[in-house]
Design a protein around this motif. Structure first.
Motif, mmCIF file in Angstrom:
data_model
loop_
_atom_site.group_PDB
_atom_site.id
_atom_site.type_symbol
_atom_site.label_atom_id
_atom_site.label_comp_id
_atom_site.label_asym_id
_atom_site.label_seq_id
_atom_site.Cartn_x
_atom_site.Cartn_y
_atom_site.Cartn_z
ATOM 1 N N GLU A 170 0.837 -1.191 0.000
ATOM 2 C CA GLU A 170 0.000 0.000 0.000
ATOM 3 C C GLU A 170 0.877 1.250 0.000
ATOM 4 O O GLU A 170 2.091 1.172 -0.159
ATOM 5 C CB GLU A 170 -0.947 -0.036 1.190
ATOM 6 N N LEU A 171 0.248 2.380 0.200
ATOM 7 C CA LEU A 171 0.895 3.655 -0.078
ATOM 8 C C LEU A 171 2.191 3.854 0.683
ATOM 9 O O LEU A 171 3.221 4.239 0.122
ATOM 10 C CB LEU A 171 -0.086 4.790 0.242
ATOM 11 N N GLU A 508 -3.465 5.582 -17.343
ATOM 12 C CA GLU A 508 -3.240 4.148 -17.184
ATOM 13 C C GLU A 508 -2.677 3.781 -15.816
ATOM 14 O O GLU A 508 -2.494 2.592 -15.515
ATOM 15 C CB GLU A 508 -2.305 3.632 -18.281
ATOM 16 N N ASN A 509 -2.357 4.791 -14.979
ATOM 17 C CA ASN A 509 -1.841 4.527 -13.639
ATOM 18 C C ASN A 509 -2.749 3.588 -12.854
ATOM 19 O O ASN A 509 -2.285 2.648 -12.201
ATOM 20 C CB ASN A 509 -1.702 5.842 -12.866
ATOM 21 N N VAL A 510 -4.052 3.865 -12.896
ATOM 22 C CA VAL A 510 -5.001 3.114 -12.072
ATOM 23 C C VAL A 510 -5.026 1.645 -12.494
ATOM 24 O O VAL A 510 -5.013 0.737 -11.652
ATOM 25 C CB VAL A 510 -6.410 3.738 -12.181
ATOM 26 N N HIS A 511 -5.030 1.396 -13.787
ATOM 27 C CA HIS A 511 -5.020 0.013 -14.266
ATOM 28 C C HIS A 511 -3.728 -0.689 -13.853
ATOM 29 O O HIS A 511 -3.743 -1.857 -13.442
ATOM 30 C CB HIS A 511 -5.166 -0.003 -15.784
ATOM 31 N N THR A 512 -2.609 0.006 -13.930
ATOM 32 C CA THR A 512 -1.330 -0.603 -13.566
ATOM 33 C C THR A 512 -1.287 -0.943 -12.085
ATOM 34 O O THR A 512 -0.818 -2.017 -11.689
ATOM 35 C CB THR A 512 -0.175 0.357 -13.924
ATOM 36 N N THR A 516 -0.790 -4.819 -11.016
ATOM 37 C CA THR A 516 0.445 -5.197 -10.321
ATOM 38 C C THR A 516 0.245 -5.326 -8.821
ATOM 39 O O THR A 516 1.115 -5.873 -8.137
ATOM 40 C CB THR A 516 1.545 -4.166 -10.583
ATOM 41 N N LYS A 517 -0.874 -4.787 -8.305
ATOM 42 C CA LYS A 517 -1.176 -4.802 -6.866
ATOM 43 C C LYS A 517 -0.066 -4.123 -6.069
ATOM 44 O O LYS A 517 0.224 -4.492 -4.935
ATOM 45 C CB LYS A 517 -1.382 -6.240 -6.371
#
Length: 706
Positions: A170-171, A508-512, A516-517
């Motif tokens: 996570e972040l 595309e950040n969100v999809h990546t 990739t989790k």
């Protein structure tokens, strides 16, 4: 079923108000209808966190949860008592609902409402239709509920509000230098297409050489690394890569094909690049003011999923006239590459190697590498060699009819026509104003200012979706404004260095992140440092600039399709089946294609001989648009802006969504964390507070931070 007197039963805590909607149905209803309760970010939640459902049979309506006792009032034929749960006033509780199989329990987190209406928040952290969380309860009850939850992996990295069940990092996670480095490299490699493809389109359109393309690619990598570091440190602080966005591609092509540039002699590239730089710098200054002045916080009230979805989808759909027509110049190479990327991203997406779905994550670079290798073998085998024809001779100088017949295949199918790799230096440091002093034209700057608003809308959707995946809570409106303001400053840097487009959050950040989790901020920062180092190696830019045009077009077909799909995926936060939303999105998408077509075709006769290639004709509207007043600059602005698909989609969607009546649940209104509650909750503070105690200096600026 409980038959005791409610008055004699102890009430553990304050009685919550009656829920606005029915409780979650049994799993038998879910199986029949396809309802998936684990996707808290995708369900149609009401303002209080409940889920609004269609009418159910009477026997299912009777199974209502007893919020006081923490148990379910089941129907007499199938009583299913559930042990009471401790009620925590103003905190999350876990309510169990009956399932068809007694060994399975569907657990739904829900905020214990304090009686507020319209999605009132106990401590300021909203929980609504978009899956945003609320302030958590004390550690004991929260952990107990979490242990009782069914941990569900989201297929293929799908978007879910309950991100903690499937994210690897996570972040604020820092697992170690080696894992962070590997995941950071993976993150950037999976987004390779978004980073490098725009210069490969813009520079040739400006008349630049392969060496110019190599230099611009290196500059893009450098600026992307620097701006990503700035954004993760002083912007929204979410793990989002900054770089050239497809949002800026259409207006850049429109400016490149302006009538004043058609008759240029000499080095067209540098002259047009300086004009682009000036327009980008002014538009970036406008975006900076929009963010840091707090105006973005006001605009956030107008920006919701029903607005974001068609706007971003229109960006991808607008390039249909460019994509496959360019692939058609060498079908055996371009079509094979498209099919490979489709096969990797869809048919082989579930194949894991050492726990990583390499085909899904690296679909674009794998498809590019295999196709490039195959094209190299065909070139070396002499498939595209024709007797007496030289690939280095310009088409205008070819006299032989035999060579003229095959000139297109020689130019587009061979992989040895570019000399960018040989001519590029080993080391080159990108520096500002490397193309000369920017030229400022107000009409072009106004076009870019309008586009910067669309870019901000795109970033708002990315902020919200990525925060649900990687952060503890969605950011506050101040953090969103701060991120937009810093994106404006980053675009100023892009204009000074001369990348040809502005810098913004890549969609595309969100999809990546979902695939990739990996949502670690440190991994993205380490990858940005590696990107800066790679940009200093000139051969890297030369290698990328050597990608044949047909392969670039094939990759763009996939990337633009992905962009359209990612835009429409924002509808998961709203009631996608609502007739209101269906009509709004449908009208927005239709008019985003039809209205620009009117502008692009106006005044062009069928037999007109245009000086630009057919795939660039939609971007010469400034020369023949319907606005023809005595003010040339105004004509240019109106004809150009109204010919951009994303602008029309945004205007139609934002007007209809904010004037047509609809509940917050139906519209899927974004719920952001409230400032006062965010300052009291350590998790939100650690996620979004500026580093090095910079935030304390600017605490009085409430509209651009916590």
């Amino acid at each position: 079923m409980s038959t005791s007197d409610p008055k004699a039963r102890p009430i553990p805590g304050k009685r919550p108000p009656a829920p606005e909607s029915a409780a979650m149905p049994p799993s038998s209803w879910a199986k029949k209808t396809g309802f998936r309760p684990k996707f808290s970010g995708e369900t149609n939640g009401s303002d209080s966190g409940q889920i609004s459902l269609p009418p159910r049979p009477k026997e299912q309506r009777d199974a209502q949860p007893d919020l006081e006792a923490g148990r379910v009032k089941a129907t007499p034929p199938q009583p299913l008592p559930v042990p009471p749960l401790p009620a925590v006033n103003g905190a999350d509780t876990a309510v169990a609902f009956p399932a068809e199989n007694k060994d399975q329990t569907v657990v739904k987190r829900r905020r214990d409402s304090d009686g507020g209406s319209g999605g009132a928040k106990k401590d300021g952290s909203g929980h609504g239709a978009n899956g945003a969380g609320t302030n958590g309860p004390p550690a004991g009850p929260r952990r107990a509920a979490a242990r009782n939850e069914e941990v569900i992996d989201v297929e293929d990295g799908g978007f879910a509000g309950g991100r903690h069940t499937h994210m690897k990092y996570e972040l604020r996670d820092t697992p170690g230098l080696v894992p962070i480095g590997l995941y950071g490299f993976q993150h950037y490699l999976s987004m390779l297409g978004s980073l490098i493809l725009i210069p490969l389109v813009v520079v040739p359109a400006m008349g630049g050489t392969y060496e110019d393309t190599s230099t611009v690619v290196s500059t893009v990598l450098f600026v992307s690394g620097v701006t990503t570091l700035l954004h993760t440190s002083f912007g929204s602080r979410l793990p989002l890569i900054q770089g050239p966005s497809f949002v800026y591609l259409a207006p850049a092509l429109a400016i490149i094909n302006s009538p004043e540039f058609q008759g240029l002699n000499g080095n067209n590239f540098k002259h047009i690049m300086k004009e682009l730089q000036g327009a980008i710098i002014i538009a970036s200054a406008f975006q900076t003011i929009l963010g840091y002045s707090g105006l973005m916080s006001v605009l956030l009230r107008l920006i919701n999923p029903v607005v974001v979805a068609p706007t971003i989808a229109a960006v991808g759909l607008s390039f249909y006239s460019y994509g496959f027509p360019r692939v058609g110049t060498c079908l055996e190479i371009g079509v094979v590459q498209i099919l490979l990327v489709i096969m990797f991203s869809l048919y082989l997406r579930k194949i894991s190697v050492f726990g990583h779905r390499i085909f899904l994550i690296y679909a674009v670079p794998l498809g590019l590498a295999i196709t490039w290798a195959a094209a190299f073998l065909l070139t070396e085998a002499g498939v595209y060699s024709y007797k007496g024809c030289d690939a280095n001779v310009p088409a205008s100088n070819i006299i032989s009819d035999h060579c003229r017949k095959h000139v297109s295949r020689i130019k587009h199918c061979r992989v040895d026509t570019s000399h960018a790799l040989k001519s590029s230096p080993w080391f080159r440091f990108p520096y500002p104003l490397q193309w000369g002093t920017p030229v400022f034209e107000w009409k072009m700057a106004l076009v870019m200012c309008a586009v910067s608003i669309i870019s901000s809308v795109d970033s708002v959707g990315s902020y919200h979706a990525s925060s649900l995946l990687a952060a503890s809570r969605p950011p506050t409106p101040g953090v969103v404004s701060r991120g937009i303001g810093l994106e404006g400053l980053c675009s100023v840097l892009a204009g000074l260095w001369g990348t040809g487009t502005g810098s913004t959050t890549i969609t595309e950040n969100v999809h990546t992140i979902a695939v990739t989790k990996m949502g670690s901020r440190r991994a993205v920062e380490l990858g940005a440092c590696a990107l800066i180092l790679l940009s200093l190696i000139g051969k890297v830019g030369g290698f990328i600039a050597s990608i044949p045009e047909v392969m670039v077009a094939a990759l763009l077909c996939f990337m633009w399709a992905m962009l359209a799909a990612l835009g429409l995926s924002n509808l998961r936060y709203s009631e996608a089946g609502s007739s209101r939303n269906i009509i709004i999105v449908g009208l927005s998408l239709f008019f985003s294609l039809s209205v620009p077509s009117y502008f692009q075709q106006y005044g062009i006769s069928p037999n007109s001989n245009l000086s630009v290639p057919s795939y660039l004709q939609p971007y010469i509207v400034a020369t023949h648009g319907p606005f023809r007043s005595k003010y040339g600059g105004l004509n240019y602005f109106l004809n150009t802006v109204l010919s951009l698909n994303m602008v029309i989609a945004f205007l139609v969607a934002v007007i209809l969504d904010n004037t047509v009546p609809g509940s917050q649940q139906e519209r899927g209104v974004y719920v952001w964390s409230e400032t006062e509650a965010a300052r009291r909750e350590p998790a939100i503070t650690k996620d979004y507070e500026l580093p090095f105690r910079v935030g304390r200096i600017f605490r009085w600026v409430k509209w651009v931070g916590l």
